[in-house]
Design a protein around this motif. Structure first.
Motif, PDB file in Angstrom:
ATOM      1  N   THR A  41     105.115  79.587  37.767  1.00  0.00           N
ATOM      2  CA  THR A  41     104.854  78.906  39.008  1.00  0.00           C
ATOM      3  C   THR A  41     105.684  77.521  39.408  1.00  0.00           C
ATOM      4  O   THR A  41     106.128  77.244  38.464  1.00  0.00           O
ATOM      5  N   ILE A  42     105.580  77.376  40.452  1.00  0.00           N
ATOM      6  CA  ILE A  42     106.146  76.012  40.224  1.00  0.00           C
ATOM      7  C   ILE A  42     105.689  74.668  41.249  1.00  0.00           C
ATOM      8  O   ILE A  42     104.611  74.715  41.660  1.00  0.00           O
ATOM      9  N   SER A  43     106.288  73.536  40.190  1.00  0.00           N
ATOM     10  CA  SER A  43     105.207  72.176  40.220  1.00  0.00           C
ATOM     11  C   SER A  43     106.729  71.191  40.770  1.00  0.00           C
ATOM     12  O   SER A  43     107.317  71.430  40.266  1.00  0.00           O
ATOM     13  N   ASN A  74      92.880  70.712  49.250  1.00  0.00           N
ATOM     14  CA  ASN A  74      93.984  70.217  48.622  1.00  0.00           C
ATOM     15  C   ASN A  74      94.161  70.809  47.228  1.00  0.00           C
ATOM     16  O   ASN A  74      96.133  71.157  46.719  1.00  0.00           O
ATOM     17  N   LYS A  75      94.026  72.190  47.020  1.00  0.00           N
ATOM     18  CA  LYS A  75      93.945  72.484  45.444  1.00  0.00           C
ATOM     19  C   LYS A  75      94.037  74.530  46.552  1.00  0.00           C
ATOM     20  O   LYS A  75      93.039  74.453  46.874  1.00  0.00           O
ATOM     21  N   ILE A  76      94.620  74.910  46.081  1.00  0.00           N
ATOM     22  CA  ILE A  76      95.475  76.783  46.720  1.00  0.00           C
ATOM     23  C   ILE A  76      95.196  77.242  45.360  1.00  0.00           C
ATOM     24  O   ILE A  76      96.473  76.901  44.538  1.00  0.00           O
ATOM     25  N   SER A  77      94.863  77.892  44.242  1.00  0.00           N
ATOM     26  CA  SER A  77      94.756  78.780  43.423  1.00  0.00           C
ATOM     27  C   SER A  77      95.439  80.082  43.665  1.00  0.00           C
ATOM     28  O   SER A  77      95.610  80.405  44.570  1.00  0.00           O
ATOM     29  N   GLN A  78      96.052  80.261  42.588  1.00  0.00           N
ATOM     30  CA  GLN A  78      96.788  81.114  42.663  1.00  0.00           C
ATOM     31  C   GLN A  78      95.631  82.832  42.890  1.00  0.00           C
ATOM     32  O   GLN A  78      96.585  83.911  44.045  1.00  0.00           O
ATOM     33  N   LYS A  79      94.843  83.342  42.883  1.00  0.00           N
ATOM     34  CA  LYS A  79      93.915  83.662  43.251  1.00  0.00           C
ATOM     35  C   LYS A  79      93.938  83.952  44.420  1.00  0.00           C
ATOM     36  O   LYS A  79      94.068  84.978  45.483  1.00  0.00           O
ATOM     37  N   ILE A  81      96.606  82.423  46.840  1.00  0.00           N
ATOM     38  CA  ILE A  81      97.841  83.236  47.042  1.00  0.00           C
ATOM     39  C   ILE A  81      97.903  84.660  46.720  1.00  0.00           C
ATOM     40  O   ILE A  81      97.982  85.237  47.900  1.00  0.00           O
ATOM     41  N   ARG A  82      97.104  84.968  45.753  1.00  0.00           N
ATOM     42  CA  ARG A  82      97.644  86.768  45.632  1.00  0.00           C
ATOM     43  C   ARG A  82      96.477  87.201  46.362  1.00  0.00           C
ATOM     44  O   ARG A  82      96.880  88.944  47.650  1.00  0.00           O
ATOM     45  N   GLU A  83      95.334  86.508  46.896  1.00  0.00           N
ATOM     46  CA  GLU A  83      94.486  87.922  48.180  1.00  0.00           C
ATOM     47  C   GLU A  83      95.238  87.041  49.190  1.00  0.00           C
ATOM     48  O   GLU A  83      95.263  88.373  50.543  1.00  0.00           O
ATOM     49  N   ILE A  84      96.169  86.447  49.897  1.00  0.00           N
ATOM     50  CA  ILE A  84      96.601  86.150  51.138  1.00  0.00           C
ATOM     51  C   ILE A  84      97.635  86.986  51.048  1.00  0.00           C
ATOM     52  O   ILE A  84      98.084  88.197  52.500  1.00  0.00           O
ATOM     53  N   MET A  85      98.534  86.930  50.084  1.00  0.00           N
ATOM     54  CA  MET A  85      99.822  88.182  50.075  1.00  0.00           C
ATOM     55  C   MET A  85      99.245  89.761  49.717  1.00  0.00           C
ATOM     56  O   MET A  85     100.468  90.150  50.321  1.00  0.00           O
ATOM     57  N   ASP A  86      98.010  90.155  49.437  1.00  0.00           N
ATOM     58  CA  ASP A  86      98.159  91.840  48.989  1.00  0.00           C
ATOM     59  C   ASP A  86      97.524  92.042  51.097  1.00  0.00           C
ATOM     60  O   ASP A  86      96.423  93.326  50.609  1.00  0.00           O
ATOM     61  N   TRP A  87      96.705  90.904  51.831  1.00  0.00           N
ATOM     62  CA  TRP A  87      96.601  91.341  52.452  1.00  0.00           C
ATOM     63  C   TRP A  87      96.624  92.636  54.007  1.00  0.00           C
ATOM     64  O   TRP A  87      97.471  92.523  54.034  1.00  0.00           O
TER      65      TRP A  87
END
Length: 87
Positions: A41-43, A74-79, A81-87
């Motif tokens: 991940t990137i911070s 405020n917080k977006i989980s990796q899960k 992000i994966r759901e959005i990318m796999d949509w």
């Protein structure tokens, strides 16, 4: 935004990886604004946080971007992000 409001629709635009993102991240890493974490991940680095705060404090710059970001969770989980990318 509809995704985070749980109003996703089959006719929404598909989110896809943009190759320019890799270059942008590489530039930000070399400028010391972000750090790659062990889990890939990137911070924001301390310098990145300082720059972000400076931009946020200036009401004359990036007005549309700040308005959009203000609406995101405020917080977006990796899960998520994966759901959005796999949509």
């Amino acid at each position: 935004m509809r995704w985070f409001e749980r109003r996703k629709s089959p006719d929404d635009f598909a989110v896809r990886y943009d190759p320019s993102l890799t270059r942008t991240i590489a530039i930000a890493v070399s400028a010391g604004l972000v750090e790659r974490n062990e889990n890939q991940t990137i911070s924001l680095s301390d310098s990145g946080v300082a720059l972000a705060r400076s931009i946020w404090a200036n009401s004359e710059v990036m007005q549309q971007e700040k308005a959009f970001l203000s609406r995101l969770p405020n917080k977006i989980s990796q899960k998520a992000i994966r759901e959005i990318m796999d949509w």
